[in-house]
Design a protein around this motif. Structure first.
Motif, short mmCIF file in Angstrom:
data_model
loop_
_atom_site.label_atom_id
_atom_site.label_comp_id
_atom_site.label_asym_id
_atom_site.label_seq_id
_atom_site.Cartn_x
_atom_site.Cartn_y
_atom_site.Cartn_z
N GLU A 161 11.05 -13.31 17.49
CA GLU A 161 10.86 -13.89 18.81
C GLU A 161 9.38 -13.91 19.16
N VAL A 162 8.91 -15.06 19.64
CA VAL A 162 7.50 -15.23 19.96
C VAL A 162 7.24 -14.77 21.37
N GLU A 163 6.22 -13.95 21.55
CA GLU A 163 5.85 -13.48 22.89
C GLU A 163 4.98 -14.54 23.55
N ILE A 164 5.45 -15.10 24.65
CA ILE A 164 4.74 -16.15 25.35
C ILE A 164 3.70 -15.51 26.26
N PRO A 165 2.42 -15.91 26.11
CA PRO A 165 1.37 -15.29 26.95
C PRO A 165 1.50 -15.70 28.40
N GLY A 166 0.96 -14.85 29.29
CA GLY A 166 0.95 -15.17 30.71
C GLY A 166 -0.04 -16.29 31.00
N TYR A 168 0.64 -19.73 19.26
CA TYR A 168 -0.50 -19.17 19.98
C TYR A 168 -1.52 -18.49 19.06
N VAL A 169 -1.54 -18.87 17.79
CA VAL A 169 -2.56 -18.38 16.85
C VAL A 169 -3.70 -19.39 16.85
N VAL A 170 -4.87 -18.99 17.36
CA VAL A 170 -5.98 -19.91 17.56
C VAL A 170 -6.45 -20.53 16.25
N ASP A 171 -6.55 -19.73 15.19
CA ASP A 171 -7.01 -20.24 13.89
C ASP A 171 -6.11 -21.37 13.39
N GLU A 172 -4.80 -21.16 13.50
CA GLU A 172 -3.84 -22.19 13.04
C GLU A 172 -3.90 -23.43 13.93
N ALA A 173 -4.07 -23.21 15.22
CA ALA A 173 -4.17 -24.35 16.14
C ALA A 173 -5.41 -25.19 15.85
N LEU A 174 -6.52 -24.54 15.51
CA LEU A 174 -7.76 -25.25 15.19
C LEU A 174 -7.60 -26.12 13.94
N LYS A 175 -6.92 -25.59 12.94
CA LYS A 175 -6.67 -26.39 11.72
C LYS A 175 -5.82 -27.62 12.05
N MET A 176 -4.83 -27.42 12.90
CA MET A 176 -3.95 -28.52 13.29
C MET A 176 -4.73 -29.57 14.08
N ILE A 177 -5.59 -29.14 14.99
CA ILE A 177 -6.41 -30.07 15.78
C ILE A 177 -7.34 -30.87 14.88
N ASP A 178 -7.97 -30.19 13.93
CA ASP A 178 -8.89 -30.86 13.00
C ASP A 178 -8.17 -31.94 12.20
N GLU A 179 -7.02 -31.60 11.64
CA GLU A 179 -6.26 -32.56 10.83
C GLU A 179 -5.74 -33.71 11.68
N SER A 180 -5.28 -33.38 12.88
CA SER A 180 -4.72 -34.39 13.77
C SER A 180 -5.78 -35.39 14.22
N LEU A 181 -6.95 -34.90 14.63
CA LEU A 181 -8.01 -35.79 15.11
C LEU A 181 -8.60 -36.65 14.00
N GLN A 182 -8.68 -36.09 12.79
CA GLN A 182 -9.15 -36.90 11.65
C GLN A 182 -8.17 -38.04 11.37
N TRP A 183 -6.89 -37.73 11.43
CA TRP A 183 -5.86 -38.75 11.20
C TRP A 183 -5.94 -39.84 12.26
N ARG A 184 -6.14 -39.45 13.51
CA ARG A 184 -6.23 -40.43 14.59
C ARG A 184 -7.40 -41.39 14.39
N LYS A 185 -8.53 -40.87 13.91
CA LYS A 185 -9.68 -41.76 13.68
C LYS A 185 -9.43 -42.64 12.46
N GLU A 186 -8.84 -42.07 11.40
CA GLU A 186 -8.57 -42.84 10.18
C GLU A 186 -7.65 -44.03 10.47
N GLN A 243 -2.85 -16.39 32.78
CA GLN A 243 -4.27 -16.06 32.59
C GLN A 243 -4.61 -15.95 31.12
N GLU A 244 -3.74 -15.30 30.34
CA GLU A 244 -3.99 -15.14 28.91
C GLU A 244 -3.98 -16.50 28.21
N LEU A 245 -3.07 -17.38 28.61
CA LEU A 245 -3.01 -18.72 28.03
C LEU A 245 -4.28 -19.50 28.34
#
Length: 525
Positions: free
Chosen positions: A3-8, A59-77, A10-12
């Protein structure tokens, strides 16, 4: 999955800011040309988008950054921000292999893939990918934040219709490029010969998407989608037939078309007014010329609000469901962020939309609905002073019941010259690019049973609305399906048994003939 703990809250907010800052320092600083500047700007300003990436990556920032990078590159391509209908080969639209139409039982839009119309071809794979991206981007702009239910209709399809590269791309669209976009993925009527292929495809989904995967027979698909949105070959009653042009996006014509007539409160309250509103809506759907609406100006509206609303403000808010979430738009903050909740009780028949002006100018707003005959919206159109807030009460009219298919559209635009400018004229003149739009859907609370019309539904359908009866019907349907399969296997076994008996008889005859010939040859001549 654990089960994933959803941040509050302020934390989000801290995680969103951390993700933005790290993206700027680690990805954007060294190679700013890698992305479309419009996507970068949206990422920096849209908290809901950033929250979507974080949520989809637990809510893992490192994984979210990889996803953002791949997603934005695809959008430009793929040039998503400039992708239009004219870029896609016309024949792809004419096939009707992919389109948006209808809703599932939870109110999510259906994204159809007619698998039998797909043929593997390396020469057209890039255009096919752009074709899918066109539909997804089109929906994302029309219904921001609203998830999709993907239907792979595999009726009459075979191995020649499965293009593994294309399927993997479609999965990536929901796994990487459009976070939190997938409600569920339903595979309908899958041939047994494709089981091995789908085992491979399932391995590509990842744990987030596997939980959203459903396999259904033609009879079981009605557990997810009502017959009114299913074609006849899947046991439904939907008369819809894909045709091009125009694009089959009938639901995007509601709420009523941009800068169309405004539904006033007085018109809704009177029976004659309801007829006029309905006629005006139908005219706006079927013609580019809108019915001339009732004129309202900001000065009169504000005076009327001050005089008339003060007295009954407490009465209007009594029993109204207060929103708990907020969408932070560039002009207005809108609460709730995604959906209005309604039920069957008196207290549950009202919901509140709270608008807060976050600009330094006066902001005009109006609220529209796809079901004006069911809902009363007060105020439906007015303006909001800088830094001020407006409460809008949405209530079910008479004995009406809310439906997950009902939608609300909040429109807002900044005013340069407020004064006594006419509201209707303002909405006619304001450029579309300056209008902020935010859509809300309806959430029907558990225990709220919809009113059934005896003219539209049979007694059998009325009885099926009971959850226990529905479960029983589902079990019986599955039992009938199992019996049919068992009968087919028994018939196959009987046929094999008959073949074996025939072979035994044939061997016996051959053996007798062999013995007879052997005896004949041993007799003295």
């Amino acid at each position: 999955m654990a089960e994933v703990e959803i941040p509050g809250e302020q934390e989000l907010a801290k995680k969103i800011e951390e993700t933005r800052q790290r993206f700027k320092n680690e990805y954007l600083q060294d190679s700013p040309d890698k992305y479309d500047s419009r996507d970068v700007e949206r990422l920096q300003n849209d908290d809901a988008l950033m929250e979507g990436y974080l949520t989809w990556r637990i809510y893992v920032v490192d994984e979210a950054l990889k996803m953002i990078d791949e997603s934005l590159q695809w959008r430009k391509e793929f040039g998503l921000n400039d992708l239009t209908e004219s870029v896609i080969p016309k024949w792809m639209f004419e096939t009707g292999a992919v389109y948006l139409h209808g809703y599932d039982k939870e109110g999510n839009k259906l994204f159809w893939f007619k698998v039998k119309l797909h043929v593997k071809d390396a020469k057209t794979i890039l255009d096919k990918k752009k074709y899918v991206a066109f539909w997804l981007e089109r929906y994302a702009k029309k219904e921001p934040g609203m998830p999709l239910t993907v239907i792979f209709d595999m009726t009459d399809s075979g191995l020649g219709n499965i293009d593994m590269e294309f399927v993997k791309y479609v999965i990536n669209c929901f796994k990487v490029y459009y976070p939190k976009f997938l409600s569920k993925m339903i595979i309908v009527d899958m041939p047994w010969m494709m089981t091995a292929a789908w085992k491979i495809i399932k391995s590509w989904l990842g744990p987030e998407a596997i939980s959203k995967l459903r396999f259904a027979s033609k009879s079981e698909v009605q557990n997810f989608i009502n017959p009114e949105y299913l074609p006849p070959h899947l046991g439904g009653t939907d008369p819809f037939k894909y045709s091009y042009p125009p694009l089959p996006d009938d639901d995007f014509q509601t709420p009523i078309c941009d800068n169309g007539p405004i539904v006033s409160e007085d018109e809704v309250e009177s029976k004659d007014g309801e007829s006029e509103v309905k006629d005006a809506l139908e005219s706006s759907f079927n013609s580019e010329v809108a019915v001339k609406p009732k004129k309202v100006n900001f000065l009169e509206d504000s005076l009327r609000s001050e005089d008339g609303d003060k007295g009954d403000m407490s009465a209007r808010h009594r029993g109204v469901r207060k929103p708990q979430t907020t969408f932070k738009g560039p002009l207005l903050h809108v609460s709730p962020a995604e959906e209005l909740s309604f039920g069957s009780g008196d207290v549950e028949k009202k919901s509140l939309i709270m608008l807060s002006n976050v600009t330094k100018n006066q902001v005009a707003f109006k609220v529209r609905t796809t079901a004006p005959e069911k809902y009363r919206v007060k105020p439906s159109s007015s303006s909001c002073e800088p830094g001020a807030s407006v409460d809008i009460v949405v209530s079910l009219h008479g004995g009406s019941q809310a439906s997950p298919q009902d939608r609300f559209l909040v429109m807002a635009a900044e005013m340069d010259n407020a004064g006594s400018q006419e509201l209707v004229q303002f909405w006619k003149d304001v450029p579309k690019a300056k209008i902020m739009e935010h859509r809300l859907r309806c959430h029907v609370l558990e225990g709220a049973k919809p009113t059934v019309s005896p003219l539209k539904e049979s007694p059998l359908e009325v009885g099926a609305s009971n959850s226990g009866q529905q479960e029983l019907n589902t079990v019986l349907m599955r039992l009938m399906t199992s019996n049919a399969r068992l009968e087919q296997k028994i018939n196959t076994c009987v046929w094999v048994q008959k073949v074996l008996v025939g072979l035994v008889l044939l061997l016996t005859v051959l053996n007798l003939l062999s013995l007879s010939l052997l005896r004949t040859s041993q007799q003295p001549s």
